[in-house]
Scaffold this active site. Structure first.
Site, mmCIF file in Angstrom:
data_model
loop_
_atom_site.group_PDB
_atom_site.id
_atom_site.type_symbol
_atom_site.label_atom_id
_atom_site.label_comp_id
_atom_site.label_asym_id
_atom_site.label_seq_id
_atom_site.Cartn_x
_atom_site.Cartn_y
_atom_site.Cartn_z
ATOM 1 C CB SER A 168 1.618 5.854 1.536
ATOM 2 O OG SER A 168 1.215 5.965 0.038
ATOM 3 C CE1 TYR B 91 -14.520 9.344 5.081
ATOM 4 C CE2 TYR B 91 -12.991 7.739 4.693
ATOM 5 C CZ TYR B 91 -13.205 8.167 4.655
ATOM 6 O OH TYR B 91 -12.571 9.506 5.552
ATOM 7 N N GLY C 148 0.758 -1.029 0.006
ATOM 8 C CA GLY C 148 0.408 0.124 0.073
ATOM 9 C C GLY C 148 0.706 1.742 -0.052
ATOM 10 C CG ASP D 138 -5.075 -4.696 -9.304
ATOM 11 O OD1 ASP D 138 -5.173 -5.128 -8.398
ATOM 12 O OD2 ASP D 138 -4.944 -4.643 -10.458
ATOM 13 C CE LYS E 188 -10.428 1.029 5.265
ATOM 14 N NZ LYS E 188 -9.872 -0.053 4.837
HETATM 15 P P1 NAD Z 1 -2.610 6.226 0.004
HETATM 16 O O1 NAD Z 1 -3.389 6.300 -0.936
HETATM 17 O O2 NAD Z 1 -1.026 6.614 0.105
HETATM 18 O O3 NAD Z 1 -3.169 4.261 -0.046
HETATM 19 C C1 NAD Z 1 -3.631 3.424 -0.517
HETATM 20 C C2 NAD Z 1 -2.903 2.399 -1.183
HETATM 21 O O4 NAD Z 1 -3.934 1.309 -1.609
HETATM 22 C C3 NAD Z 1 -2.635 3.142 -2.222
HETATM 23 O O5 NAD Z 1 -1.210 2.696 -2.390
HETATM 24 C C4 NAD Z 1 -3.206 2.237 -3.610
HETATM 25 O O6 NAD Z 1 -2.394 2.343 -4.364
HETATM 26 C C5 NAD Z 1 -3.160 0.992 -3.089
HETATM 27 N N1 NAD Z 1 -4.183 0.262 -4.256
HETATM 28 C C6 NAD Z 1 -5.190 0.722 -4.599
HETATM 29 N N2 NAD Z 1 -5.719 -0.334 -5.250
HETATM 30 C C7 NAD Z 1 -5.664 -1.542 -5.389
HETATM 31 C C8 NAD Z 1 -5.324 -2.712 -5.977
HETATM 32 N N3 NAD Z 1 -6.651 -2.979 -7.022
HETATM 33 N N4 NAD Z 1 -4.032 -3.561 -5.696
HETATM 34 C C9 NAD Z 1 -2.746 -3.123 -5.093
HETATM 35 N N5 NAD Z 1 -2.776 -1.344 -4.022
HETATM 36 C C10 NAD Z 1 -3.813 -0.779 -5.058
HETATM 37 O O7 NAD Z 1 -3.862 6.229 1.010
HETATM 38 P P2 NAD Z 1 -3.661 5.957 3.360
HETATM 39 O O8 NAD Z 1 -4.915 7.031 3.524
HETATM 40 O O9 NAD Z 1 -2.069 5.748 2.734
HETATM 41 O O10 NAD Z 1 -4.554 4.535 2.976
HETATM 42 C C11 NAD Z 1 -4.187 3.219 3.169
HETATM 43 C C12 NAD Z 1 -5.208 2.721 4.521
HETATM 44 O O11 NAD Z 1 -5.248 3.484 5.312
HETATM 45 C C13 NAD Z 1 -6.435 2.934 3.066
HETATM 46 O O12 NAD Z 1 -7.305 1.146 3.864
HETATM 47 C C14 NAD Z 1 -7.175 3.503 4.138
HETATM 48 O O13 NAD Z 1 -8.722 3.453 3.833
HETATM 49 C C15 NAD Z 1 -6.557 3.673 5.624
HETATM 50 N N6 NAD Z 1 -7.195 4.620 6.587
HETATM 51 C C16 NAD Z 1 -6.789 5.871 6.054
HETATM 52 C C17 NAD Z 1 -7.399 6.944 6.543
HETATM 53 C C18 NAD Z 1 -6.342 8.666 6.278
HETATM 54 O O14 NAD Z 1 -7.524 9.432 6.971
HETATM 55 N N7 NAD Z 1 -5.992 9.169 5.807
HETATM 56 C C19 NAD Z 1 -8.181 6.795 7.517
HETATM 57 C C20 NAD Z 1 -7.581 5.405 8.359
HETATM 58 C C21 NAD Z 1 -8.034 4.915 7.661
#
Ligand code: NAD
Length: 263
Positions: free
Chosen positions: A19, A155, A13, A64, A162
């Site tokens: 990230s 959301y 991720g 992916d 989630k």
């Molecule tokens: P981010 O965009 O940096 O990370 C999301 C990642 O998911 C990216 O690296 C993207 O390439 C990957 N992804 C999407 N589709 C994919 C696929 N088909 N195959 C492989 N990878 C795939 O954003 P983030 O906020 O760091 O998100 C990371 C996690 O944290 C997520 O689960 C998000 O829901 C969760 N989260 C984020 C927040 C926030 O406020 N940013 C809060 C709570 C939870």
């Protein structure tokens, strides 16, 4: 000496240096773990490769997570590279823009399938392959959000994903527990990242939550990384099936009003 010396981690991720997966990677590296990265698509290579190179990370593989073959291939490569795995981080989520924001009743069938597939189901095959490599026990973590439990504006389909993810965490915790593998969800408050930018009005939500959250300060990627270190280490060895909030206490609130709002 770090508390994760000798441990091997695989993190899914990382899209860029904002990230949450990268915040976790930096914390794992700081504590002595060897870390491998998996990223989603070629277009991310210009951001992910330099980060890996600057931190001496030599295992960087595209995957992916909608593809069982690609998931299997990345774990086969991880087996060759690391031998044993101790830590797995799932920080992956996606939903089509049309299914975030708008009216909940309009969530599409295709958007629902894709969001649940990428953001929730993918943890199951990842955990299955990781378990084969966690011969000395291990710690699996997935990133969730409070929208899994309580309704958050906009959301929509991601909130449903989630909820599924957190239940998958509990079922995996029971399934893998006898093998000494712990499975937990990390639930941070809002952090400005690429994925967060896809939620309409996210900046306002960020501002508002900082105003009402008991600790009043922004949540950072580093904050999440430090909790991940605890869960990955032996200090967390009896914690499993849990959702751990890294939200400054937000989830304890019933009414999200400050004292000033009530004057
Ligand atoms: P981010 O965009 O940096 O990370 C999301 C990642 O998911 C990216 O690296 C993207 O390439 C990957 N992804 C999407 N589709 C994919 C696929 N088909 N195959 C492989 N990878 C795939 O954003 P983030 O906020 O760091 O998100 C990371 C996690 O944290 C997520 O689960 C998000 O829901 C969760 N989260 C984020 C927040 C926030 O406020 N940013 C809060 C709570 C939870």
């Amino acid at each position: 000496m770090g508390i994760l010396d000798g441990k091997n981690a695989l993190v899914f991720g990382v899209a860029n240096n904002r990230s949450i997966a990268w915040g976790i990677t930096e914390a794992l590296l700081r504590e002595g773990a060897a870390v491998g990265l998996s990223y989603a698509a070629e277009m991310l290579e210009k951001r992910v490769f330099p980060l890996a190179e600057a931190n001496n990370i030599s295992f960087v593989e595209k995957c992916d997570v909608t593809s069982d073959e690609q998931i299997e291939a990345v774990f086969a490569k991880a087996k060759d590279h690391f031998g044993r795995l101790d830590i797995l981080v799932h920080a992956v989520a996606f939903a089509p823009g049309d299914d975030l924001g708008g009216r909940f009743r309009d969530v599409s069938r295709d958007g629902f399938k894709l969001a649940l597939d990428i953001s929730a189901y993918s943890l199951i095959p990842m955990a299955r392959h990781a378990a084969d490599l966690m011969t000395g026990g291990g710690s699996i973590m997935a990133l969730s959000y409070y929208a899994a439990e309580k309704v958050m504006p906009r959301y929509n389909v991601m909130a449903i994903a989630k909820s599924a993810l957190e239940n998958i965490v509990r079922y995996l915790a029971v399934d893998l527990g006898p093998e000494g593998i712990r499975v937990n969800a990390l639930s941070p408050g809002p952090i400005k990242t690429l994925a967060a930018a896809g939620v309409p009005g996210f900046r306002m939500m960020l501002k508002y939550s900082e105003k009402v959250t008991p600790l009043r300060s922004p949540i950072t990627q580093e904050d999440v990384g430090n909790v991940a270190v605890f869960l990955a280490s032996d200090w967390g060895k009896q914690v499993s099936g849990e959702t751990i909030y890294i939200d400054g206490g937000y989830h304890t609130l019933g009414l999200t009003a400050t004292e000033e709002d009530l004057q």
